[in-house]
Design an enzyme around this catalytic site. Sequence first.
Site, PDB file in Angstrom:
ATOM      1  N   PHE A 138      60.242  16.052  40.033  1.00 48.47           N
ATOM      2  CA  PHE A 138      60.176  16.463  41.435  1.00 48.47           C
ATOM      3  C   PHE A 138      58.731  16.789  41.782  1.00 48.47           C
ATOM      4  CE2 PHE A 138      60.251  19.180  45.120  1.00 48.47           C
ATOM      5  CZ  PHE A 138      61.146  18.521  45.940  1.00 48.47           C
ATOM      6  N   ASP A 223      51.631  18.681  37.054  1.00 48.09           N
ATOM      7  CA  ASP A 223      52.160  19.357  38.249  1.00 48.09           C
ATOM      8  C   ASP A 223      52.741  20.705  37.818  1.00 48.09           C
ATOM      9  OD1 ASP A 223      53.738  20.317  40.326  1.00 48.09           O
ATOM     10  OD2 ASP A 223      54.647  18.376  40.808  1.00 48.09           O
ATOM     11  N   LYS A 252      53.720  27.204  44.465  1.00 44.71           N
ATOM     12  CA  LYS A 252      54.783  28.179  44.757  1.00 44.71           C
ATOM     13  C   LYS A 252      54.389  29.656  44.634  1.00 44.71           C
ATOM     14  CE  LYS A 252      58.941  25.394  44.346  1.00 44.71           C
ATOM     15  NZ  LYS A 252      58.617  23.991  44.093  1.00 44.71           N
TER      16      LYS A 252
HETATM   17  C1  LIG Z   1      58.514  22.693  44.656  1.00 44.23           C
HETATM   18  C2  LIG Z   1      57.762  21.650  43.925  1.00 44.23           C
HETATM   19  C3  LIG Z   1      56.916  20.745  44.588  1.00 44.23           C
HETATM   20  C4  LIG Z   1      56.822  20.681  46.087  1.00 44.23           C
HETATM   21  O1  LIG Z   1      56.299  21.844  46.618  1.00 44.23           O
HETATM   22  P1  LIG Z   1      56.399  22.115  48.218  1.00 44.23           P
HETATM   23  O2  LIG Z   1      55.629  23.396  48.379  1.00 44.23           O
HETATM   24  O3  LIG Z   1      57.839  22.232  48.539  1.00 44.23           O
HETATM   25  O4  LIG Z   1      55.746  20.960  48.876  1.00 44.23           O
HETATM   26  C5  LIG Z   1      56.183  19.863  43.824  1.00 44.23           C
HETATM   27  N1  LIG Z   1      56.264  19.865  42.483  1.00 44.23           N
HETATM   28  C6  LIG Z   1      57.063  20.712  41.811  1.00 44.23           C
HETATM   29  C7  LIG Z   1      57.087  20.673  40.329  1.00 44.23           C
HETATM   30  C8  LIG Z   1      57.846  21.632  42.512  1.00 44.23           C
HETATM   31  O5  LIG Z   1      58.658  22.448  41.853  1.00 44.23           O
END
Ligand SMILES: *Cc1c(COP(=O)(O)O)cnc(C)c1O
Length: 398
Positions: A138, A223, A252
Amino acid sequence: MNLNDVKALDAQYFMNTFGDRGELYFTHGRGTKLYGNDGREYTDFFAGIAVNSLGYGHPAFLDAVKAQMDRLIHISNYYYNEPQTLLSERLAKATGIGRAFFGNSGGEANECAVKLARKYFKARNKRRYEVISLINSFHGRTLAMTAATGQPHYQEPYDPLPAGFVNVPAGDIAALEDAITPHTAAVMLETIQCEGGVIELGGDYLRQVAELCRLNGLLFIVDEVQTGVGRTGKLFSFEHFGIEPDILTTAKALGGGIPIGAALAREEVASAFEPGDHGSTFGGNPLACAAGLAVLNILENEGLVARCAETGEAFKAKLMKLKQTHAAVTDVRGRGLMLGVQFVPDVHAKDVVKSLARAGFIAGAAGMNTLRLAPPFTISTGEVDGLCAALDTILSEA
Ligand SMILES: *Cc1c(COP(=O)(O)O)cnc(C)c1O
């Protein structure tokens, strides 16, 4: 307003992207507790999707953010910005990854990473633009990150997706190697696929990917939007594995609830960006950066990353005990306070989340059958015991 009024307005005026959002809304929070419109107190094991690591209403955090609000909330990026320079320095010193760019979300941080990877090769006159990412990953909801996110149900509604993304199975180093072409620029992955069900990729695989990137001259993008800023028991999860990302993204938890995302890159990579190549109106504004600095200061001053590691270890051991006594639990995964409880196919995580809410605990689902637990780092042993007891009861009745 009562719940039915809120629901009716939501149904009439808000785009229906989140579906059924439960049987309450929250009015305020304090520490690890959330308070519902129903007058009840809830213990929070989700932290607004791994955002509120300091819990709610942390006094030092509020002081720092309010003080910055009084001084200056926003200024254009055409002027120097003291909190932004301080947060850049702080992140560079904490990670050893030299330069930062700030956006407002995880998706934007990843967009920056991919644009930087493409520009890095363009600056070297190489036509390398493809990013390999993993199935079940994700990476966000922008159109490009939908292409990077290896989950067909997120991708299919938006066909055709931007070109230049390839998804391969996680954990399969041969598949990754096969996917490399003369046009490959980078590999992008999460060390733990949080949204995908709290799937740990493991140190061996991560080191193999890092080595494959090195051998093929690819950039390694990690990420850490969800795993970053302490949640796995290190400030960033890559530190567990002896790997060094060329580009790291996070978001986050960084702003303690104020929107901010960051892409960090080592000097040689970061220097591919020239003035005008990338930008953001809101990204890295003084308020967001002051919030980021406050979060990092508080984590350090209160030893919260070590506490997260300790509480997480004890929590995981208690969840493992539930696995021994309940056939419905097939696996317990994760690190620090990013934990997942895997159920058999006919036990749906959403139903368990609803039952937990009735028992006074807020948790999340990841996929169909995984319960995702990501509490504030200040969660107590007693609160962890309470959640485990509630889960024990729910699974006994299931
Ligand atoms: C939540 C998430 C995203 C996206 O973040 P947003 O602030 O919703 O754009 C990208 N990568 C990972 C691993 C995430 O958990």
